[in-house]
Every structure is written in C-alpha cells, then in structure tokens.
Motif scaffolding. Structure first.
Motif, PDB file in Angstrom:
ATOM      1  N   LEU A  96       0.838  -1.205   0.000  1.00  0.00           N
ATOM      2  CA  LEU A  96       0.000   0.000   0.000  1.00  0.00           C
ATOM      3  C   LEU A  96       0.874   1.256   0.000  1.00  0.00           C
ATOM      4  CD1 LEU A  96      -2.717  -1.162   2.571  1.00  0.00           C
ATOM      5  CD2 LEU A  96      -3.071  -0.797   0.115  1.00  0.00           C
ATOM      6  N   ASP A  97       1.998   1.209   0.743  1.00  0.00           N
ATOM      7  CA  ASP A  97       2.903   2.375   0.755  1.00  0.00           C
ATOM      8  C   ASP A  97       3.442   2.652  -0.651  1.00  0.00           C
ATOM      9  OD1 ASP A  97       2.530   2.572   3.459  1.00  0.00           O
ATOM     10  OD2 ASP A  97       4.404   1.578   3.991  1.00  0.00           O
ATOM     11  N   LEU A  98       3.724   1.573  -1.387  1.00  0.00           N
ATOM     12  CA  LEU A  98       4.229   1.738  -2.754  1.00  0.00           C
ATOM     13  C   LEU A  98       3.131   2.303  -3.673  1.00  0.00           C
ATOM     14  CD1 LEU A  98       6.941   1.236  -4.045  1.00  0.00           C
ATOM     15  CD2 LEU A  98       6.215  -1.094  -4.584  1.00  0.00           C
ATOM     16  N   MET A  99       1.908   1.851  -3.458  1.00  0.00           N
ATOM     17  CA  MET A  99       0.789   2.400  -4.247  1.00  0.00           C
ATOM     18  C   MET A  99       0.638   3.897  -3.970  1.00  0.00           C
ATOM     19  SD  MET A  99      -2.098  -0.588  -3.965  1.00  0.00           S
ATOM     20  CE  MET A  99      -1.655  -2.290  -4.348  1.00  0.00           C
ATOM     21  N   ALA A 100       0.797   4.259  -2.694  1.00  0.00           N
ATOM     22  CA  ALA A 100       0.706   5.688  -2.343  1.00  0.00           C
ATOM     23  C   ALA A 100       1.811   6.467  -3.057  1.00  0.00           C
ATOM     24  CB  ALA A 100       0.833   5.850  -0.835  1.00  0.00           C
ATOM     25  N   GLN A 101       3.013   5.879  -3.047  1.00  0.00           N
ATOM     26  CA  GLN A 101       4.155   6.545  -3.707  1.00  0.00           C
ATOM     27  C   GLN A 101       3.877   6.727  -5.195  1.00  0.00           C
ATOM     28  OE1 GLN A 101       7.870   4.687  -2.477  1.00  0.00           O
ATOM     29  NE2 GLN A 101       8.818   5.494  -4.305  1.00  0.00           N
ATOM     30  N   LEU A 102       3.314   5.700  -5.843  1.00  0.00           N
ATOM     31  CA  LEU A 102       2.986   5.805  -7.280  1.00  0.00           C
ATOM     32  C   LEU A 102       2.001   6.943  -7.536  1.00  0.00           C
ATOM     33  CD1 LEU A 102       2.536   2.026  -8.198  1.00  0.00           C
ATOM     34  CD2 LEU A 102       4.351   3.562  -8.995  1.00  0.00           C
ATOM     35  N   ALA A 103       1.173   7.218  -6.517  1.00  0.00           N
ATOM     36  CA  ALA A 103       0.163   8.275  -6.671  1.00  0.00           C
ATOM     37  C   ALA A 103       0.661   9.614  -6.133  1.00  0.00           C
ATOM     38  CB  ALA A 103      -1.115   7.850  -5.940  1.00  0.00           C
ATOM     39  N   GLY A 104       1.955   9.680  -5.755  1.00  0.00           N
ATOM     40  CA  GLY A 104       2.531  10.963  -5.316  1.00  0.00           C
ATOM     41  C   GLY A 104       2.299  11.262  -3.849  1.00  0.00           C
ATOM     42  N   MET A 105       1.953  10.246  -3.040  1.00  0.00           N
ATOM     43  CA  MET A 105       1.720  10.473  -1.602  1.00  0.00           C
ATOM     44  C   MET A 105       2.778   9.707  -0.795  1.00  0.00           C
ATOM     45  SD  MET A 105      -2.455  10.277  -1.377  1.00  0.00           S
ATOM     46  CE  MET A 105      -2.694   8.739  -2.260  1.00  0.00           C
ATOM     47  N   SER A 106       2.885  10.000   0.491  1.00  0.00           N
ATOM     48  CA  SER A 106       3.843   9.263   1.324  1.00  0.00           C
ATOM     49  C   SER A 106       3.218   8.951   2.677  1.00  0.00           C
ATOM     50  CB  SER A 106       5.128  10.061   1.500  1.00  0.00           C
ATOM     51  OG  SER A 106       4.814  11.317   2.038  1.00  0.00           O
ATOM     52  N   LEU A 107       3.788   7.897   3.305  1.00  0.00           N
ATOM     53  CA  LEU A 107       3.225   7.458   4.595  1.00  0.00           C
ATOM     54  C   LEU A 107       3.413   8.551   5.640  1.00  0.00           C
ATOM     55  CD1 LEU A 107       1.910   5.066   6.129  1.00  0.00           C
ATOM     56  CD2 LEU A 107       4.229   4.403   6.824  1.00  0.00           C
ATOM     57  N   HIS A 108       2.333   8.873   6.348  1.00  0.00           N
ATOM     58  CA  HIS A 108       2.351   9.900   7.391  1.00  0.00           C
ATOM     59  C   HIS A 108       2.300   9.243   8.773  1.00  0.00           C
ATOM     60  CE1 HIS A 108       1.421  13.700   9.324  1.00  0.00           C
ATOM     61  NE2 HIS A 108       0.271  13.218   9.772  1.00  0.00           N
ATOM     62  N   GLN A 109       1.417   8.252   8.938  1.00  0.00           N
ATOM     63  CA  GLN A 109       1.267   7.541  10.215  1.00  0.00           C
ATOM     64  C   GLN A 109       0.770   6.127   9.947  1.00  0.00           C
ATOM     65  OE1 GLN A 109      -1.830   9.799  12.125  1.00  0.00           O
ATOM     66  NE2 GLN A 109      -0.432  11.393  12.864  1.00  0.00           N
ATOM     67  N   ARG A 110       1.159   5.212  10.832  1.00  0.00           N
ATOM     68  CA  ARG A 110       0.554   3.862  10.784  1.00  0.00           C
ATOM     69  C   ARG A 110       0.302   3.402  12.211  1.00  0.00           C
ATOM     70  NH1 ARG A 110       2.999   0.795   6.633  1.00  0.00           N
ATOM     71  NH2 ARG A 110       1.139   1.399   5.487  1.00  0.00           N
ATOM     72  N   TRP A 111      -0.954   3.074  12.507  1.00  0.00           N
ATOM     73  CA  TRP A 111      -1.372   2.620  13.837  1.00  0.00           C
ATOM     74  C   TRP A 111      -2.004   1.242  13.702  1.00  0.00           C
ATOM     75  CZ3 TRP A 111       0.565   6.114  17.047  1.00  0.00           C
ATOM     76  CH2 TRP A 111       0.640   7.446  16.648  1.00  0.00           C
ATOM     77  N   SER A 112      -2.264   0.603  14.858  1.00  0.00           N
ATOM     78  CA  SER A 112      -2.978  -0.673  14.771  1.00  0.00           C
ATOM     79  C   SER A 112      -4.442  -0.518  15.170  1.00  0.00           C
ATOM     80  CB  SER A 112      -2.306  -1.743  15.638  1.00  0.00           C
ATOM     81  OG  SER A 112      -2.521  -1.458  16.989  1.00  0.00           O
ATOM     82  N   GLY A 113      -4.899   0.703  15.413  1.00  0.00           N
ATOM     83  CA  GLY A 113      -6.308   0.926  15.744  1.00  0.00           C
ATOM     84  C   GLY A 113      -6.611   2.408  15.785  1.00  0.00           C
ATOM     85  N   TRP A 114      -7.901   2.707  15.935  1.00  0.00           N
ATOM     86  CA  TRP A 114      -8.359   4.102  15.863  1.00  0.00           C
ATOM     87  C   TRP A 114      -7.959   4.922  17.089  1.00  0.00           C
ATOM     88  CZ3 TRP A 114      -9.557   5.564  11.226  1.00  0.00           C
ATOM     89  CH2 TRP A 114     -10.125   4.656  10.326  1.00  0.00           C
ATOM     90  N   ASN A 115      -7.565   4.233  18.178  1.00  0.00           N
ATOM     91  CA  ASN A 115      -7.091   4.972  19.358  1.00  0.00           C
ATOM     92  C   ASN A 115      -5.586   5.191  19.296  1.00  0.00           C
ATOM     93  OD1 ASN A 115      -9.545   5.409  20.883  1.00  0.00           O
ATOM     94  ND2 ASN A 115      -9.606   3.171  21.104  1.00  0.00           N
ATOM     95  N   ARG A 116      -5.029   5.057  18.111  1.00  0.00           N
ATOM     96  CA  ARG A 116      -3.595   5.284  17.852  1.00  0.00           C
ATOM     97  C   ARG A 116      -2.718   4.316  18.649  1.00  0.00           C
ATOM     98  NH1 ARG A 116      -6.146  10.165  17.751  1.00  0.00           N
ATOM     99  NH2 ARG A 116      -5.945  11.369  15.823  1.00  0.00           N
ATOM    100  N   GLU A 117      -3.150   3.050  18.711  1.00  0.00           N
ATOM    101  CA  GLU A 117      -2.325   2.024  19.338  1.00  0.00           C
ATOM    102  C   GLU A 117      -1.141   1.765  18.405  1.00  0.00           C
ATOM    103  OE1 GLU A 117      -5.528   1.734  18.481  1.00  0.00           O
ATOM    104  OE2 GLU A 117      -6.722   0.991  20.164  1.00  0.00           O
ATOM    105  N   PRO A 118       0.054   1.472  18.971  1.00  0.00           N
ATOM    106  CA  PRO A 118       1.229   1.258  18.107  1.00  0.00           C
ATOM    107  C   PRO A 118       1.027   0.071  17.164  1.00  0.00           C
ATOM    108  CG  PRO A 118       1.865   1.425  20.419  1.00  0.00           C
ATOM    109  CD  PRO A 118       0.373   1.403  20.394  1.00  0.00           C
ATOM    110  N   PHE A 119       1.577   0.188  15.977  1.00  0.00           N
ATOM    111  CA  PHE A 119       1.550  -0.925  15.014  1.00  0.00           C
ATOM    112  C   PHE A 119       2.779  -1.781  15.275  1.00  0.00           C
ATOM    113  CE2 PHE A 119       2.593  -2.831  10.876  1.00  0.00           C
ATOM    114  CZ  PHE A 119       1.396  -3.496  10.637  1.00  0.00           C
ATOM    115  N   THR A 120       2.566  -3.087  15.530  1.00  0.00           N
ATOM    116  CA  THR A 120       3.682  -3.983  15.855  1.00  0.00           C
ATOM    117  C   THR A 120       3.576  -5.249  15.001  1.00  0.00           C
ATOM    118  OG1 THR A 120       2.530  -5.320  17.505  1.00  0.00           O
ATOM    119  CG2 THR A 120       3.506  -3.247  18.277  1.00  0.00           C
ATOM    120  N   ALA A 121       4.548  -6.142  15.187  1.00  0.00           N
ATOM    121  CA  ALA A 121       4.545  -7.414  14.443  1.00  0.00           C
ATOM    122  C   ALA A 121       3.322  -8.250  14.783  1.00  0.00           C
ATOM    123  CB  ALA A 121       5.815  -8.193  14.768  1.00  0.00           C
ATOM    124  N   GLN A 122       2.694  -7.989  15.946  1.00  0.00           N
ATOM    125  CA  GLN A 122       1.510  -8.768  16.342  1.00  0.00           C
ATOM    126  C   GLN A 122       0.200  -8.149  15.843  1.00  0.00           C
ATOM    127  OE1 GLN A 122       4.158  -8.424  18.668  1.00  0.00           O
ATOM    128  NE2 GLN A 122       4.621 -10.498  17.950  1.00  0.00           N
TER     129      GLN A 122
END
Ligand SMILES: C[S@@+](CC[C@H](N)C(=O)[O-])C[C@H]1O[C@@H](n2cnc3c(N)ncnc32)[C@H](O)[C@@H]1O
Length: 245
Positions: free
Chosen positions: A205-231
């Motif tokens: 998805l990050d690459l698709m964003a790049q193809l469209a001229g956008m870049s990753l701003h944030q990535r969370w694992s939920g709407w309460n901004r929980e950290p995104f981890t391997a789990q």
C-alpha cells in the motif's frame, strides 16, 4: 459494470450486524480520528455504504461526500436522519469522480480488498490523490494478511462455524486472492454467498501511495492510535499528499 455484492438483502440487513464496528465506542474513536485529520475541509468516503461512519462524522460537523457502487446501500443511507446533506456519487471508487476536492479521503472496514486486482488498487490511490487538496490525507483501515495462521499448503481457513452460519476463506496465493464463502441457514436450506477480495500488504500500500505521489504519514494498529507492531492484526494507515509549493 462491476458486480454488486452488497445489493438486496445484504443492504437491508447491513446495519443489524453484531460487530464491534457498529458500537458507539468504536465509532467514537473512528470518527474522532477522521475528524482530527479533516480539519475544516470536506471529506470523501470511498464505499460509503449505509453511512455507518459518514452519519456520525456528519453529526460532528464534518461535511461528507461518498462514492458507492451499490445503489441499494446508498438508498439505506439516504433515508437515515442526519444524512440529508451527504451526497453520494454512484460508481466504482477506483475511477469515479466526485465533485470538488477534499482535505481527507478514507476507505475503511477492509474495503480496499474489494478491488480484486493490483491495477485497480493502484488506480484507487491515483483517483484519491486527484481528489485531495495539497496537504490532504488518505486513510485506510484494513487487516494485515493472516497467512501466518495457515499451515503449509493450506488454502482454506474456516472463520466461523455456528448452527446458522458457516464461513471460510479460500486463498489463491498466486493472485493474492481471497474468496470469503458464507453459508447461511434459511429454514431447512442453506444460502451461499461468496465474495472475492484481494489481500494486500502494508508495504505494498505504501508503494501504491508513492505511485500516486503520496507518502506514509502515520501507521497505527487501531483508531485509538495504538502502536503498530509485528503482532498487529489490522492497521490504520495515513498517507499525505504534498503541500503546495
Ligand atoms: C464493508 S462495506 C463498508 C461500508 C462502509 N464504508 C462502512 O464502513 O460501514 C463495503 C462497501 O463498499 C462498497 N464497494 C465495494 N467495492 C466498491 C467499488 N469498487 N466502488 C464503490 N463502492 C464499492 C460496497 O458496495 C459496500 O457498500
């Protein structure tokens, strides 16, 4: 024209779901997250459906427009109190044009997976970028592909077995396809519903964003901004269109 998997009875019963996503606590977190990013601007929901998110977001004062393939889903939205000034463009969100530009576009509840080819998912990012104002954001909420739960050579994964509902996913690892098969009991009979999806990785998805001229701003694992981890089993990702020079 694409097949509508949400027409008829699916649209009529969509809001009856006993799913945490329809609960007030979940919607409070989801709409608060989206409203913060929207600022004062209007927002665009891709696959707006019956307005599960759009209606409470509108109630927060955010101006919302939607793109939706299924007229039956849009009809359910149109009769809801609070939806009077939510506009809907009927069409495919990979290509359909909505009027105006937006500070935020969002595509939630795994709906990017409804686009079943990589080309369509890339087209969707490009379409969003065209609708965003400079500095605008694109938010996707989608599951992390759960292939690690599968044994080697396993292509079928059951996800529900109850007296009235049997459900399993069927994987096609070559095409990144996943078809969800549902069998619902209807008296003495079972009704089958199968929906095709394309699972997609966060990095893809990050690459698709790049193809469209956008870049990753944030990535969370939920709407309460929980950290995104391997789990993490899902992610809420935000990409940004560059500010104007
Ligand atoms: C899982 S529902 C989500 C609805 C709503 N966003 C929500 O969160 O409750 C997916 C919605 O996306 C719509 N949809 C699926 N593919 C689409 C496409 N290519 N273009 C426009 N709408 C699409 C479906 O008709 C359905 O209303």
């Amino acid at each position: 024209m694409k097949k509508d998997y949400f027409g008829g009875r699916v649209a009529e019963t969509y809001d009856d779901a006993h799913d945490e996503r329809f609960g007030p606590e979940y919607l409070e977190a989801e709409t608060s997250f989206l409203a913060d990013l929207a600022g004062d601007g209007p927002v665009l929901e891709l696959g707006i459906g019956t307005g599960r998110v759009a209606v409470p977001l509108r109630k927060r004062g955010v101006k919302v427009h939607g793109i939706e393939l299924s007229s039956d889903m849009a009809d359910q939205l149109r009769v809801k109190p609070g939806a009077e000034d939510i506009g809907v463009t009927i069409g495919d969100f990979a290509t359909a044009k909505a009027p105006g530009t937006y500070s935020l576009a969002y595509l939630v509840y795994n709906t990017i997976n409804n686009l079943t080819t990589q080309d369509e998912q890339v087209a969707c990012f490009r379409n969003v970028a065209e609708h965003l104002e400079p500095g605008g954001y694109f938010v996707i909420d989608v599951g992390v592909p759960s292939l690690l739960q599968l044994a080697p050579d396993q292509t079928i994964h059951p996800f529900t077995v109850t007296d009235d509902h049997l459900g399993f996913d069927e994987y096609d690892f070559v095409e990144q396809g996943m078809t969800s098969h549902h069998f619902f009991r209807d008296g003495e009979n079972w009704q089958r519903r199968s929906i095709p999806f394309r699972y997609v990785w966060p990095s893809e998805l990050d690459l698709m964003a790049q193809l469209a001229g956008m870049s990753l701003h944030q990535r969370w694992s939920g709407w309460n901004r929980e950290p995104f981890t391997a789990q993490s089993r899902m992610h809420v990702s935000v990409w940004k269109k560059p500010e104007a020079n």
